[in-house]
Write an enzyme that holds these catalytic residues in place. Structure first.
Site, PDB file in Angstrom:
ATOM      1  N   LYS A 172       1.094 -17.087  -6.833  1.00  0.00           N
ATOM      2  CA  LYS A 172       0.406 -16.908  -8.099  1.00  0.00           C
ATOM      3  C   LYS A 172       1.024 -15.726  -8.830  1.00  0.00           C
ATOM      4  O   LYS A 172       1.614 -14.890  -8.157  1.00  0.00           O
ATOM      5  CB  LYS A 172      -1.093 -16.719  -7.894  1.00  0.00           C
ATOM      6  CG  LYS A 172      -1.481 -15.357  -7.310  1.00  0.00           C
ATOM      7  CD  LYS A 172      -2.948 -15.108  -7.378  1.00  0.00           C
ATOM      8  CE  LYS A 172      -3.358 -14.342  -8.596  1.00  0.00           C
ATOM      9  NZ  LYS A 172      -3.246 -12.882  -8.490  1.00  0.00           N
ATOM     10  N   GLU A 188     -13.732  -5.188  -5.872  1.00  0.00           N
ATOM     11  CA  GLU A 188     -12.688  -4.358  -5.263  1.00  0.00           C
ATOM     12  C   GLU A 188     -12.922  -2.904  -5.649  1.00  0.00           C
ATOM     13  O   GLU A 188     -13.273  -2.615  -6.795  1.00  0.00           O
ATOM     14  CB  GLU A 188     -11.322  -4.774  -5.780  1.00  0.00           C
ATOM     15  CG  GLU A 188     -10.910  -6.159  -5.381  1.00  0.00           C
ATOM     16  CD  GLU A 188      -9.478  -6.435  -5.795  1.00  0.00           C
ATOM     17  OE1 GLU A 188      -8.580  -6.237  -4.982  1.00  0.00           O
ATOM     18  OE2 GLU A 188      -9.277  -6.815  -6.962  1.00  0.00           O
ATOM     19  N   LYS A 194      -7.855 -17.519   4.055  1.00  0.00           N
ATOM     20  CA  LYS A 194      -8.768 -16.606   4.760  1.00  0.00           C
ATOM     21  C   LYS A 194      -9.644 -17.417   5.712  1.00  0.00           C
ATOM     22  O   LYS A 194     -10.180 -18.456   5.330  1.00  0.00           O
ATOM     23  CB  LYS A 194      -9.644 -15.838   3.752  1.00  0.00           C
ATOM     24  CG  LYS A 194      -8.867 -14.784   2.941  1.00  0.00           C
ATOM     25  CD  LYS A 194      -9.793 -14.017   2.022  1.00  0.00           C
ATOM     26  CE  LYS A 194      -9.035 -13.142   1.046  1.00  0.00           C
ATOM     27  NZ  LYS A 194      -8.555 -11.886   1.587  1.00  0.00           N
ATOM     28  N   LYS A 206     -12.234  -4.422 -10.650  1.00  0.00           N
ATOM     29  CA  LYS A 206     -11.568  -3.341  -9.911  1.00  0.00           C
ATOM     30  C   LYS A 206     -12.338  -2.053 -10.191  1.00  0.00           C
ATOM     31  O   LYS A 206     -13.060  -1.947 -11.174  1.00  0.00           O
ATOM     32  CB  LYS A 206     -10.129  -3.193 -10.382  1.00  0.00           C
ATOM     33  CG  LYS A 206      -9.281  -4.406 -10.098  1.00  0.00           C
ATOM     34  CD  LYS A 206      -7.886  -4.000  -9.672  1.00  0.00           C
ATOM     35  CE  LYS A 206      -6.988  -5.210  -9.526  1.00  0.00           C
ATOM     36  NZ  LYS A 206      -7.150  -5.895  -8.233  1.00  0.00           N
ATOM     37  N   ARG A 260      18.774  -9.619  -4.923  1.00  0.00           N
ATOM     38  CA  ARG A 260      19.950  -9.122  -5.633  1.00  0.00           C
ATOM     39  C   ARG A 260      20.556  -7.866  -4.975  1.00  0.00           C
ATOM     40  O   ARG A 260      21.773  -7.700  -4.957  1.00  0.00           O
ATOM     41  CB  ARG A 260      19.528  -8.793  -7.065  1.00  0.00           C
ATOM     42  CG  ARG A 260      20.652  -8.792  -8.061  1.00  0.00           C
ATOM     43  CD  ARG A 260      20.144  -8.196  -9.343  1.00  0.00           C
ATOM     44  NE  ARG A 260      19.424  -9.172 -10.144  1.00  0.00           N
ATOM     45  CZ  ARG A 260      19.956  -9.770 -11.193  1.00  0.00           C
ATOM     46  NH1 ARG A 260      21.186  -9.524 -11.559  1.00  0.00           N
ATOM     47  NH2 ARG A 260      19.261 -10.622 -11.896  1.00  0.00           N
ATOM     48  N   LYS A 269     -15.222  -2.711  -1.603  1.00  0.00           N
ATOM     49  CA  LYS A 269     -14.559  -4.012  -1.516  1.00  0.00           C
ATOM     50  C   LYS A 269     -15.504  -4.973  -0.821  1.00  0.00           C
ATOM     51  O   LYS A 269     -15.997  -4.686   0.272  1.00  0.00           O
ATOM     52  CB  LYS A 269     -13.267  -3.894  -0.712  1.00  0.00           C
ATOM     53  CG  LYS A 269     -12.495  -5.190  -0.627  1.00  0.00           C
ATOM     54  CD  LYS A 269     -11.116  -4.962  -0.055  1.00  0.00           C
ATOM     55  CE  LYS A 269     -10.335  -6.259   0.075  1.00  0.00           C
ATOM     56  NZ  LYS A 269      -9.947  -6.829  -1.206  1.00  0.00           N
ATOM     57  N   HIS A 272      -8.731 -17.312  -7.481  1.00  0.00           N
ATOM     58  CA  HIS A 272      -9.598 -17.098  -6.317  1.00  0.00           C
ATOM     59  C   HIS A 272     -11.061 -17.499  -6.577  1.00  0.00           C
ATOM     60  O   HIS A 272     -11.667 -18.200  -5.780  1.00  0.00           O
ATOM     61  CB  HIS A 272      -9.559 -15.627  -5.889  1.00  0.00           C
ATOM     62  CG  HIS A 272      -8.168 -15.078  -5.721  1.00  0.00           C
ATOM     63  ND1 HIS A 272      -7.143 -15.823  -5.192  1.00  0.00           N
ATOM     64  CD2 HIS A 272      -7.632 -13.862  -5.996  1.00  0.00           C
ATOM     65  CE1 HIS A 272      -6.042 -15.084  -5.159  1.00  0.00           C
ATOM     66  NE2 HIS A 272      -6.320 -13.893  -5.646  1.00  0.00           N
TER      67      HIS A 272
HETATM   68  C1  BG6 Z   1      -4.536 -10.787  -5.747  1.00  0.00           C
HETATM   69  C2  BG6 Z   1      -4.719 -10.049  -7.048  1.00  0.00           C
HETATM   70  O1  BG6 Z   1      -4.321 -12.149  -5.971  1.00  0.00           O
HETATM   71  O2  BG6 Z   1      -5.708 -10.628  -4.957  1.00  0.00           O
HETATM   72  C3  BG6 Z   1      -5.014  -8.582  -6.798  1.00  0.00           C
HETATM   73  O3  BG6 Z   1      -3.529 -10.156  -7.819  1.00  0.00           O
HETATM   74  C4  BG6 Z   1      -6.186  -8.441  -5.865  1.00  0.00           C
HETATM   75  O4  BG6 Z   1      -5.261  -7.891  -8.021  1.00  0.00           O
HETATM   76  C5  BG6 Z   1      -5.995  -9.282  -4.616  1.00  0.00           C
HETATM   77  O5  BG6 Z   1      -6.290  -7.070  -5.523  1.00  0.00           O
HETATM   78  C6  BG6 Z   1      -7.255  -9.288  -3.770  1.00  0.00           C
HETATM   79  O6  BG6 Z   1      -6.985  -9.924  -2.554  1.00  0.00           O
HETATM   80  P1  BG6 Z   1      -7.796  -9.557  -1.244  1.00  0.00           P
HETATM   81  O7  BG6 Z   1      -7.276 -10.482  -0.212  1.00  0.00           O
HETATM   82  O8  BG6 Z   1      -7.509  -8.109  -0.956  1.00  0.00           O
HETATM   83  O9  BG6 Z   1      -9.243  -9.770  -1.580  1.00  0.00           O
END
Ligand code: BG6
Length: 501
Positions: free
Chosen positions: A160, A228, A194, A342, A58, A347, A252
């Site tokens: 998603k 994460e 991945k 989270k 937009r 991670k 996921h």
């Molecule tokens: C996304 C989620 O689909 O995947 C996020 O909405 C998340 O909240 C992310 O942080 C994690 O992806 P990756 O590739 O960093 O593990």
């Protein structure tokens, strides 16, 4: 030996043009993921020769401003000449993606890309939009006449979240199918792009030694962790509606579960693969409320309420641990423990397969010491690789045993080869028309049918509130108790055993 096989990479379709039309091109996804992935593919020479990127959003922006904005995130230290060559293929159209008349203007820009009056233009429409705009944007594409395939293929990529529950996912699927056939639809779950997730398929099905033991007779439990360290940050408004079960489990984690548990497909081909994944999702046990309460732990990190966009008193879980069973011959009785959150210590995405302990111990071990079964660890990120633990005799120490391991690290065996971002592979597959790494309509609906009752159970009177945990920890201690109740524990992951790049 290196062998190559698999889906074709996109390559030249004669003089036909290919337009990557990004709807929502001024947003974060286009800036952070799509721009860099498309430029990287361009530099590697993987895109069709006559490719163009048409940004649609937009905001008023000139072509040059759009190019400059994408350059910031995409080009890094790239040679200017290379970027300039690529930038000439970028253009921008300010349009309301829900308004057919406005989108028709974007259509005219796309039509201008044809080099010859009779050459075709293939169009990939990428919905990089807020989910609430998916349905009106699809309707507007059709009403603007942009979905007609007389002048080249038309494909749509949907990000998603695909719906927010089973009912909305069904409605969205129905609406998508009014305009596009299923084979034109590419629902993205970036985990499937991945490298290490794809390698799971190669590992399982290009080696003969694993399949015979990949079942309840040899495997005691499977653990899938997607942890994460980041907090919700500026995504509070979205996240507070979603929570970890919608944000991570429905997509996921269930995709990882289906890949690790599925039967071998007859070919590495979209429907063969997706049929097997759908069979797993169909076999996941739907639990009674009582079973659910015993199988789920939810948590929320301290300070979540202070994130912008999060409602006061919100009970949205930022952590969940869940025990699932798959009711089929292969997996009956084997628990699959899934957890994600989270604000955790680090991670790490990892799948651990623990095999049974030896049925009879020949060697003298103190009564209280249980000899662990072999553990296979598949590290998806960040320490990409695999580790197999087994018992070995300690030299010169009677018959003392020690757990040792065999390791495979991507960074050793594929030194000098960068692991590409998931979006690179996925974009290429859409251009090639290969949907193997995308989620089919039935998979999406099956995944919601597993997650919906779990989420709904949290709204019932007497449902447990999320346990608090401190950011930087491994989640609430109750996550441990879920496994302790089964006489098990979360197995140490890559980082805990020092398997770190
Ligand atoms: C996304 C989620 O689909 O995947 C996020 O909405 C998340 O909240 C992310 O942080 C994690 O992806 P990756 O590739 O960093 O593990």
């Amino acid at each position: 030996m290196t062998t190559t096989a698999g889906p074709n990479l996109a390559h030249d379709a004669g003089s036909d043009a290919t337009a990557l039309v990004i709807l929502g091109a001024s947003g974060n996804l286009a800036h952070q993921k799509l721009g860099p992935a498309i430029f990287s593919l361009y530099r590697k020479g993987r895109l069709p020769d006559n490719v163009h990127v048409v940004g649609v959003a937009r905001n008023a922006m000139t072509d040059d401003a759009f190019r400059h904005w994408l350059q910031e995130s995409s080009a890094g230290d790239a040679a200017t000449a290379e970027w300039d060559e690529f930038a000439a293929r970028l253009c921008y159209v300010a349009a309301d993606v829900t308004d057919p008349a406005s989108l028709a203007e974007a259509g005219r820009r796309v039509a201008d890309l044809a080099e010859y009056p009779d050459s075709k233009i293939n169009c990939l429409f990428y919905l990089a939009l807020a989910p609430g705009l998916y349905e009106p944007a699809i309707a507007a594409l059709a009403a603007a006449g942009l979905t007609d395939e007389s002048y080249g293929w038309r494909r749509i990529v949907v990000e998603k979240p695909f719906g927010s529950n089973l009912a909305t996912a069904r409605r969205l699927n129905a609406q998508v199918h009014q305009v596009f056939r299923e084979e034109q639809v590419f629902r993205i779950d970036h985990y499937l792009g991945k490298e290490t997730v794809q390698n799971l398929l190669v590992f399982r099905f290009a080696n003969a030694i694993f399949e015979p033991v990949w079942n309840r007779n040899y495997i005691d439990q499977v653990q899938i962790t997607v942890a994460e360290d980041v907090l919700v940050g500026d995504r509070g408004e979205y996240y507070d509606q979603a929570g970890v079960l919608r944000d991570m489990f429905q997509n996921h984690l269930l995709q990882l579960l289906s890949l690790i548990a599925m039967d071998p497909p007859y070919a590495f081909e979209a429907d063969a693969l997706r049929n097997e994944k759908a069979k797993v999702l169909r076999s996941v046990r739907r639990m009674s409320l009582r079973e659910l309460h015993r199988s789920l732990v939810i948590g929320q990190y301290d300070g979540y309420h202070l994130e912008p966009g999060v409602g006061p008193g919100s009970q949205t879980p930022t952590y969940a641990a869940l025990r699932l069973y798959i009711d089929n011959w292969r997996w009956q009785g084997v628990p699959f423990y899934l957890r994600s959150g989270k604000g955790l210590a680090r991670k790490s995405t990892e799948m651990l397969v623990q095999f049974h302990s030896p049925p009879h111990m020949l060697f003298p071990v103190p009564d209280e010491v249980a000899i662990p079964g072999n553990t296979l660890s598949i590290c998806i990120q960040p320490n990409e690789g695999m580790r197999l633990e087994f018992q070995s005799k300690v030299p010169d120490a009677g018959l003392q045993m020690k757990t040792v391991d065999l390791e495979f690290h991507y960074h050793d065996d594929f030194a000098g080869i960068d692991i590409p971002d998931a979006y690179e592979r996925l974009l290429l597959d859409v251009i090639a028309g290969d949907a193997a790494l995308f989620t089919r309509n039935d998979e999406i609906e099956l995944a919601w049918s597993i997650i919906d009752p779990i989420i709904d159970s949290l709204d019932l009177p007497g449902a447990p509130a999320p346990y608090r945990y401190l950011p930087g920890m491994s989640g609430p201690p109750h996550g441990e108790e879920l496994l302790e109740a089964d006489g098990r524990r979360w197995l140490p992951g890559c980082a805990e055993v020092g398997y770190v790049v």
